[in-house]
Design an enzyme around this catalytic site. Structure first.
Site, PDB file in Angstrom:
ATOM      1  N   TYR A  13       1.152  -1.665   0.026  1.00  0.00           N
ATOM      2  CA  TYR A  13      -0.165  -0.187   0.173  1.00  0.00           C
ATOM      3  C   TYR A  13       0.504   1.369  -0.045  1.00  0.00           C
ATOM      4  O   TYR A  13       1.065   2.113  -0.496  1.00  0.00           O
ATOM      5  CB  TYR A  13      -0.915  -0.239   1.034  1.00  0.00           C
ATOM      6  CG  TYR A  13      -1.914   1.459   1.431  1.00  0.00           C
ATOM      7  CD1 TYR A  13      -3.262   1.019   0.219  1.00  0.00           C
ATOM      8  CD2 TYR A  13      -1.776   1.909   2.163  1.00  0.00           C
ATOM      9  CE1 TYR A  13      -4.132   2.118   0.722  1.00  0.00           C
ATOM     10  CE2 TYR A  13      -2.493   3.668   2.265  1.00  0.00           C
ATOM     11  CZ  TYR A  13      -3.361   3.220   1.545  1.00  0.00           C
ATOM     12  OH  TYR A  13      -4.558   4.217   1.606  1.00  0.00           O
ATOM     13  N   ASN A  17     -14.470  -1.186  13.874  1.00  0.00           N
ATOM     14  CA  ASN A  17     -14.244  -1.748  14.640  1.00  0.00           C
ATOM     15  C   ASN A  17     -14.613  -1.525  15.704  1.00  0.00           C
ATOM     16  O   ASN A  17     -15.221  -2.373  16.685  1.00  0.00           O
ATOM     17  CB  ASN A  17     -12.596  -2.444  14.791  1.00  0.00           C
ATOM     18  CG  ASN A  17     -12.126  -3.241  13.841  1.00  0.00           C
ATOM     19  OD1 ASN A  17     -12.435  -3.804  13.297  1.00  0.00           O
ATOM     20  ND2 ASN A  17     -11.063  -4.030  14.328  1.00  0.00           N
ATOM     21  N   ASP A  75       3.191  -0.168  12.621  1.00  0.00           N
ATOM     22  CA  ASP A  75       2.174   0.382  13.150  1.00  0.00           C
ATOM     23  C   ASP A  75       3.238   1.544  12.889  1.00  0.00           C
ATOM     24  O   ASP A  75       3.695   1.487  13.796  1.00  0.00           O
ATOM     25  CB  ASP A  75       2.020  -0.660  13.736  1.00  0.00           C
ATOM     26  CG  ASP A  75       0.281   0.152  14.191  1.00  0.00           C
ATOM     27  OD1 ASP A  75      -0.755  -0.344  13.064  1.00  0.00           O
ATOM     28  OD2 ASP A  75      -0.566   0.692  14.979  1.00  0.00           O
ATOM     29  N   PRO A  76       2.536   2.740  12.454  1.00  0.00           N
ATOM     30  CA  PRO A  76       3.199   3.518  12.616  1.00  0.00           C
ATOM     31  C   PRO A  76       2.251   4.384  14.121  1.00  0.00           C
ATOM     32  O   PRO A  76       1.293   3.979  14.438  1.00  0.00           O
ATOM     33  CB  PRO A  76       2.861   4.930  11.216  1.00  0.00           C
ATOM     34  CG  PRO A  76       2.228   3.980  10.449  1.00  0.00           C
ATOM     35  CD  PRO A  76       1.562   2.801  11.146  1.00  0.00           C
TER      36      PRO A  76
HETATM   37  P1  NAD Z   1     -12.979   1.805   0.474  1.00  0.00           P
HETATM   38  O1  NAD Z   1     -12.139   0.655   0.514  1.00  0.00           O
HETATM   39  O2  NAD Z   1     -14.395   1.717   1.396  1.00  0.00           O
HETATM   40  O3  NAD Z   1     -12.984   2.324  -1.411  1.00  0.00           O
HETATM   41  C1  NAD Z   1     -12.155   2.095  -2.136  1.00  0.00           C
HETATM   42  C2  NAD Z   1     -12.847   1.408  -3.415  1.00  0.00           C
HETATM   43  O4  NAD Z   1     -11.838   1.543  -4.814  1.00  0.00           O
HETATM   44  C3  NAD Z   1     -13.833   0.080  -3.329  1.00  0.00           C
HETATM   45  O5  NAD Z   1     -14.985   0.559  -3.332  1.00  0.00           O
HETATM   46  C4  NAD Z   1     -13.141  -0.643  -4.155  1.00  0.00           C
HETATM   47  O6  NAD Z   1     -14.268  -1.654  -4.421  1.00  0.00           O
HETATM   48  C5  NAD Z   1     -12.645   0.312  -5.258  1.00  0.00           C
HETATM   49  N1  NAD Z   1     -11.486  -0.793  -6.055  1.00  0.00           N
HETATM   50  C6  NAD Z   1     -10.453  -1.468  -5.244  1.00  0.00           C
HETATM   51  N2  NAD Z   1      -9.532  -1.827  -6.658  1.00  0.00           N
HETATM   52  C7  NAD Z   1      -9.900  -1.693  -7.439  1.00  0.00           C
HETATM   53  C8  NAD Z   1      -9.339  -1.835  -8.483  1.00  0.00           C
HETATM   54  N3  NAD Z   1      -9.044  -2.443  -9.536  1.00  0.00           N
HETATM   55  N4  NAD Z   1     -10.956  -0.675 -10.007  1.00  0.00           N
HETATM   56  C9  NAD Z   1     -11.712  -0.729  -9.525  1.00  0.00           C
HETATM   57  N5  NAD Z   1     -12.404  -0.112  -8.262  1.00  0.00           N
HETATM   58  C10 NAD Z   1     -11.322  -0.647  -7.030  1.00  0.00           C
HETATM   59  O7  NAD Z   1     -11.743   3.004   1.132  1.00  0.00           O
HETATM   60  P2  NAD Z   1     -11.857   4.272   0.882  1.00  0.00           P
HETATM   61  O8  NAD Z   1     -11.205   4.373   2.387  1.00  0.00           O
HETATM   62  O9  NAD Z   1     -12.495   5.044   0.568  1.00  0.00           O
HETATM   63  O10 NAD Z   1     -10.363   4.144  -0.013  1.00  0.00           O
HETATM   64  C11 NAD Z   1     -10.596   5.916  -1.248  1.00  0.00           C
HETATM   65  C12 NAD Z   1      -9.532   6.413  -0.800  1.00  0.00           C
HETATM   66  O11 NAD Z   1      -8.463   7.534  -0.448  1.00  0.00           O
HETATM   67  C13 NAD Z   1      -8.361   4.616  -1.478  1.00  0.00           C
HETATM   68  O12 NAD Z   1      -7.712   5.280  -2.781  1.00  0.00           O
HETATM   69  C14 NAD Z   1      -7.719   5.137  -0.477  1.00  0.00           C
HETATM   70  O13 NAD Z   1      -5.707   4.333  -0.123  1.00  0.00           O
HETATM   71  C15 NAD Z   1      -7.517   6.414   0.122  1.00  0.00           C
HETATM   72  N6  NAD Z   1      -7.030   7.041   1.605  1.00  0.00           N
HETATM   73  C16 NAD Z   1      -8.214   6.761   2.278  1.00  0.00           C
HETATM   74  C17 NAD Z   1      -8.313   6.940   4.148  1.00  0.00           C
HETATM   75  C18 NAD Z   1      -8.981   7.008   4.473  1.00  0.00           C
HETATM   76  O14 NAD Z   1      -9.058   6.740   6.013  1.00  0.00           O
HETATM   77  N7  NAD Z   1     -10.109   6.237   4.733  1.00  0.00           N
HETATM   78  C19 NAD Z   1      -6.841   7.699   3.954  1.00  0.00           C
HETATM   79  C20 NAD Z   1      -5.702   7.921   3.311  1.00  0.00           C
HETATM   80  C21 NAD Z   1      -6.143   7.616   1.683  1.00  0.00           C
HETATM   81  N1  UDP Z   2      -5.964  -0.648  15.818  1.00  0.00           N
HETATM   82  C1  UDP Z   2      -6.556  -0.959  17.180  1.00  0.00           C
HETATM   83  N2  UDP Z   2      -7.529  -1.449  17.489  1.00  0.00           N
HETATM   84  C2  UDP Z   2      -8.169  -2.131  15.723  1.00  0.00           C
HETATM   85  C3  UDP Z   2      -8.153  -1.595  14.783  1.00  0.00           C
HETATM   86  C4  UDP Z   2      -7.175  -1.233  15.019  1.00  0.00           C
HETATM   87  O1  UDP Z   2      -5.962  -0.430  18.037  1.00  0.00           O
HETATM   88  O2  UDP Z   2      -9.390  -2.938  16.467  1.00  0.00           O
HETATM   89  C5  UDP Z   2      -4.901   0.036  15.593  1.00  0.00           C
HETATM   90  C6  UDP Z   2      -4.170  -0.420  14.863  1.00  0.00           C
HETATM   91  O3  UDP Z   2      -3.086  -1.002  14.962  1.00  0.00           O
HETATM   92  C7  UDP Z   2      -3.775   1.183  14.834  1.00  0.00           C
HETATM   93  C8  UDP Z   2      -4.261   2.005  14.612  1.00  0.00           C
HETATM   94  O4  UDP Z   2      -5.321   1.573  15.179  1.00  0.00           O
HETATM   95  O5  UDP Z   2      -2.348   2.352  15.586  1.00  0.00           O
HETATM   96  C9  UDP Z   2      -5.280   2.461  13.593  1.00  0.00           C
HETATM   97  O6  UDP Z   2      -5.808   1.846  12.598  1.00  0.00           O
HETATM   98  P1  UDP Z   2      -6.405   1.234  11.385  1.00  0.00           P
HETATM   99  O7  UDP Z   2      -6.320   0.194  10.805  1.00  0.00           O
HETATM  100  O8  UDP Z   2      -7.894   1.916  11.530  1.00  0.00           O
HETATM  101  O9  UDP Z   2      -5.479   2.820  10.136  1.00  0.00           O
HETATM  102  P2  UDP Z   2      -4.231   2.802   9.828  1.00  0.00           P
HETATM  103  O10 UDP Z   2      -2.948   1.284  10.784  1.00  0.00           O
HETATM  104  O11 UDP Z   2      -3.881   3.043   8.694  1.00  0.00           O
HETATM  105  O12 UDP Z   2      -3.140   4.855  10.374  1.00  0.00           O
END
Ligand code: NAD
Ligand code: UDP
Ligand code: UDP
Length: 317
Positions: free
Chosen positions: A151, A196, A279-280
């Site tokens: 990722y 979660n 894990d950051p």
């Molecule tokens: P999500 O998993 O709900 O949405 C991602 C969507 O992309 C899904 O509908 C999935 O079916 C679709 N998808 C995945 N692979 C695909 C492919 N190969 N072709 C077509 N569609 C595909 O996640 P989200 O939280 O809505 O995230 C959306 C975007 O924002 C992502 O690119 C994610 O990396 C980025 N992002 C989200 C967060 C967050 O906290 N939610 C943080 C940082 C970046």
């Molecule tokens: N985490 C947790 N319990 C859970 C899920 C995640 O303590 O049930 C922690 C995880 O280890 C991380 C933080 O919560 O430190 C955020 O996790 P998340 O998966 O939401 O996002 P990301 O690690 O990508 O920031």
């Protein structure tokens, strides 16, 4: 409100059936634009966009962005990519392919159409950061071969492609580095911490804190974030990003668990599980650039945002 044809755009949203994509589509349709939602439903669901199906300004295409796509649009938002660690680690090769090949195909499309393209990048490009809060000029501290790398490095290589298409082909790019975002329509089993904790609290199960719970994150409410997307997309061509979008309010996972217990009124207990690899330890955006260049900052505080997210999950049950 449908717009007059002159100001109406046709906008492509990849990953539009996901959590963030569906909120973005709500705003774009609300502004009177036409939207093409491209999704392969890997982590997204048709339910997230079903309320638009009867709208003639809305279309869904089942398509995998790893393959070329030929459509005619005025703007592209590239969001397609699994985002939660359990989802993106389920098939890591597919995750890095989606990130890189998806970016390549959408950039090829933007180049042909000479249209503006937005990339949903991530705070994960900073890895486990050694400076705090994170500014856009920080190059990051990322493990290239760990279990999160599909990722993190996928998103980093996508940023590289965006900037090379910009420099080499003059593509008009907008790169947002999104920090942890939460809200209604998160997948209840996507394994992210907010979904979660809420689903566990509502089911009366123990809240699972990974490690000692002292690690921090900064949580942005989805509506705030989408406002940032729209402002970045509408900004002057000179504003390419990368630009941090997130809420600077920083909390430990223990504090988050306590808030969720308080707001749900749950009598669940807290239990500890091992901390996942790489894990950051801390994460907080410096949003000075977004404030200055976009006039944007988040408005919804954590307890307000958690209340509407909890209400959403209660209704799902
Ligand atoms: P999500 O998993 O709900 O949405 C991602 C969507 O992309 C899904 O509908 C999935 O079916 C679709 N998808 C995945 N692979 C695909 C492919 N190969 N072709 C077509 N569609 C595909 O996640 P989200 O939280 O809505 O995230 C959306 C975007 O924002 C992502 O690119 C994610 O990396 C980025 N992002 C989200 C967060 C967050 O906290 N939610 C943080 C940082 C970046
Ligand atoms: N985490 C947790 N319990 C859970 C899920 C995640 O303590 O049930 C922690 C995880 O280890 C991380 C933080 O919560 O430190 C955020 O996790 P998340 O998966 O939401 O996002 P990301 O690690 O990508 O920031
Ligand atoms: N592409 C696409 N739709 C288009 C134009 C291009 O999916 O309308 C894809 C194309 O198939 C290629 C990628 O985008 O795989 C990059 O396109 P570019 O024109 O930069 O590269 P080239 O086709 O010259 O390799």
């Amino acid at each position: 409100m449908p717009r007059l044809y002159e100001s109406r755009k046709r906008i492509l949203v990849t990953g539009g059936a996901g959590f963030l994509g569906s909120h973005l589509i709500d705003r774009l349709i609300g502004q009177g634009h036409e939207v093409i939602c491209v999704d392969n439903f890997f982590t997204g669901t048709k339910r997230n966009v079903e309320h638009h199906h009867a709208n003639p300004r809305f279309e869904v295409i089942r398509h995998d962005v790893c393959f070329p796509l030929k459509v005619e649009v005025d703007e592209i938002y590239n969001l397609a990519c699994p985002a939660s660690p359990p989802h993106y680690q389920h098939n890591p090769v597919y995750t890095i392919k989606t990130s890189f090949l998806g970016a390549m195909n959408m950039l090829g499309l933007a180049k042909r159409l000479k249209c503006r393209i937005f990339q949903a990048s991530t705070s994960e490009v900073y890895g486990d950061p050694s400076i705090h809060p994170q500014v856009e000029s920080y190059w990051g501290n990322v493990n290239p071969i760990g279990t999160r790398s599909c990722y993190d490095e996928g998103k980093r290589s996508a940023e590289t492609l965006f900037f090379d298409y910009h420099r080499q082909h003059g593509v008009d790019i907008k790169v947002a580095r999104i920090f942890n975002t939460y809200g209604p329509r998160m997948h209840p089993r996507d394994g992210r911490v907010v979904s979660n904790f809420i689903t566990q609290a509502l089911a009366g199960e123990d809240l699972t804190i990974y490690g000692d719970g002292s690690q921090t994150r900064s949580f942005c409410y989805a509506d705030d974030l989408v406002e940032g997307f729209l402002r970045l997309m509408a900004s002057d061509t000179a504003v390419t990003g990368p630009i941090n979008l997130g809420n600077p309010g920083e909390f430990t996972m223990l504090e988050l668990a306590e808030q969720v217990l308080r707001l749900t009124g749950s009598s669940s207990k807290i239990t500890h599980k091992p901390l996942p690899a790489d894990d950051p330890k801390q994460r907080q955006p410096d949003i000075t650039q977004a404030r200055v260049k976009l006039g944007w900052e988040p408005k919804v505080d954590l307890s307000e945002g958690l209340k509407s997210t909890i209400a959403y999950f209660r209704n799902l049950a």
